[in-house]
Design a protein around this motif. Structure first.
Motif, short mmCIF file in Angstrom:
data_model
loop_
_atom_site.label_atom_id
_atom_site.label_comp_id
_atom_site.label_asym_id
_atom_site.label_seq_id
_atom_site.Cartn_x
_atom_site.Cartn_y
_atom_site.Cartn_z
N UNK A 37 56.36 78.99 63.92
CA UNK A 37 55.18 78.38 64.54
C UNK A 37 53.94 78.45 63.64
N UNK A 38 53.84 79.49 62.81
CA UNK A 38 52.69 79.58 61.90
C UNK A 38 52.70 78.41 60.92
N UNK A 39 53.92 78.06 60.47
CA UNK A 39 54.03 76.96 59.51
C UNK A 39 53.68 75.63 60.18
N UNK A 40 53.88 75.58 61.50
CA UNK A 40 53.59 74.32 62.22
C UNK A 40 52.13 74.23 62.66
N UNK A 41 51.41 75.35 62.56
CA UNK A 41 50.04 75.38 63.08
C UNK A 41 49.13 74.45 62.26
N UNK A 42 48.50 73.50 62.94
CA UNK A 42 47.55 72.59 62.28
C UNK A 42 46.28 72.55 63.10
N UNK A 43 45.24 73.12 62.58
CA UNK A 43 43.97 73.05 63.30
C UNK A 43 43.20 71.84 62.79
N UNK A 44 42.34 71.29 63.64
CA UNK A 44 41.51 70.16 63.16
C UNK A 44 40.68 70.61 61.97
#
Ligand code: ATP
Length: 401
Positions: free
Chosen positions: A255-262
């Motif tokens: 999930x960390x690798x998938x995390x995309x913040x604006x």
């Protein structure tokens, strides 16, 4: 016999490695204060590693006051300062994005064995004695450009080793273990053998019971600011410290690798997002969150994520906000379509179609429906429409003519 060649002037090397603006500040201080001002800690370490950032840590020996140096800097360069008289510290913010931390050099004295330490003014050598690792215990005298390196920090820096200053370093302050892991991950350093040897006693429950919880928590949050936070956590786990220090286990990386913040998300949102992901993967996330004394808002975010994981229905409104939205998408990518599908909400023109005349009543009904939506009393467009019909027709409002 030939004498060993003198080391290339290290002080010069530190100065040259500083970014231009920072070097101007250091040179101005060197000229204005003929003695007693030292560049210390991370600033010296990073300069010697040729990766100096824009911030400076200065220590002042007795005779030079924090207020005096702060005023000098602001008069010369502009900006502002804040002082903490009680601690003998201050921070100056200069206009070109440079921040200077000032501290009067101190030593800790124990009035009697086992008593709480008292701090009192002392020469720089005593101040270096209280530091965590040899590479952080070097000081550059601005007056002479001499590098003070009482613990062999330069040697350890070259070997990329983190060596605590003394055998009780970790027992005294277990947060130093976390600082070490953070630095090791960031700078590609390793813990020295000595560090590994003195680690186990510092992880005993009776030691950790008296350790400062807030300091440990702050070091965890600082660690989560780093690009290399997963490496730092992995290192703590490898040392057997992640469990004893925080009751945490190493999280799944996916999930960390998938995390995309604006793009425009503040730094704080990024740290909070990582924290939520870290806690989510634990055995009892809410208990861990409480133990870390996380703000209620984050504990609620976590509870919502856990409900979503159990397949329970969750409201969409909180998922409009960061960091919860990005965390939700990182954990449940398959629910992206659901999240992005905007549900139809009641609009003014729907009321006109019901036959309500344009006017303040339209706003009044819309407001009541929105309140019911916020309370979760209406969940679909159809329910909103039914409520609107009732509000228009039940005598609360005049019927449409
Ligand atoms: P960073 O690049 O992460 O800011 P830094 O070394 O400058 O690294 P700070 O947290 O700003 O880190 O601390 C400044 C200095 O204070 C350190 O270099 C270290 O010498 C000392 N220090 C900080 N925390 C501790 C601690 N818990 N125990 C002993 N010394 C510490």
């Amino acid at each position: 016999r030939r004498r060993p060649a003198p080391r290339p002037a290290l002080g010069e090397r530190v100065l040259e490695a500083l970014p231009e603006g920072t070097r101007q500040v250091v040179l101005a201080l060197k000229e204005a204060f003929p003695q007693g001002v030292y560049l210390v800690g991370g600033a010296v370490r990073d300069a010697l590693l040729a990766r100096a950032g824009p911030d400076l840590d200065l220590v002042l020996e007795p005779g030079v006051r924090v207020a005096e140096v702060a005023r000098f800097l602001v008069e010369r360069f502009g900006g502002s300062y804040a002082l903490h008289y009680a601690f003998g510290t201050g921070r100056v913010r200069l206009p070109f994005g440079l921040s200077v931390d000032l501290a009067e050099s101190r030593e800790e004295v124990y009035p009697y064995p086992g008593a709480l330490p008292q701090v009192r003014p002392a020469p720089i050598a005593k101040d270096l004695e209280r530091r965590d690792y040899t590479v952080n215990a070097m000081a550059l005298s601005l007056a002479t450009l001499e590098l003070l390196d009482p613990y062999g920090g330069l040697r350890d820096l070259e070997a990329r080793l983190l060596r605590p200053l003394h055998p009780l370093a970790f027992v005294e302050d277990p947060s130093r273990i976390v600082r070490g892991a953070r630095l090791a991950a960031r700078l590609a350093f390793r813990f020295a053998e000595e560090a590994l040897r003195i680690l186990p006693p510092a992880l005993l429950p009776e030691v950790l019971r008296t350790a400062s919880k807030s300091r440990l928590r702050d070091e965890l949050l600082l660690t989560l600011e780093e690009e290399t936070f997963l490496e730092a956590l992995a290192l703590l786990e490898e040392l057997g410290a992640l469990g004893p220090l925080y009751g945490l286990s190493l999280p799944d990386k996916t999930p960390f690798a998938r995390l995309r913040l604006p793009e425009d998300a503040p730094e704080r949102a990024r740290v909070e997002a990582r924290l939520l992901l870290l806690l989510f993967s634990q055995e009892d996330p809410l208990a861990r969150a409480q133990a870390l004394a996380l703000p209620k808002r984050l504990q609620e975010d976590l509870a919502l994520l856990l409900r979503a994981q159990r397949g329970e229905e969750v409201p969409k409104e909180p998922l409009d906000k960061e960091p919860l939205r990005s965390v939700f998408l990182a954990l449940f990518p398959e629910r992206e379509a659901w999240l992005k599908e905007r549900r139809r909400v009641l609009r003014g023109r729907d009321l006109l179609e019901l036959g309500l005349a344009p006017g303040p009543k339209v706003g009044e009904v819309l407001r009541k429906v929105a309140e019911a939506r916020a309370r979760g009393e209406v969940r679909t467009f159809e329910e909103e429409l039914a409520l609107a019909r009732k509000l228009v027709g039940d005598g609360t409002l005049p019927s449409p003519q």
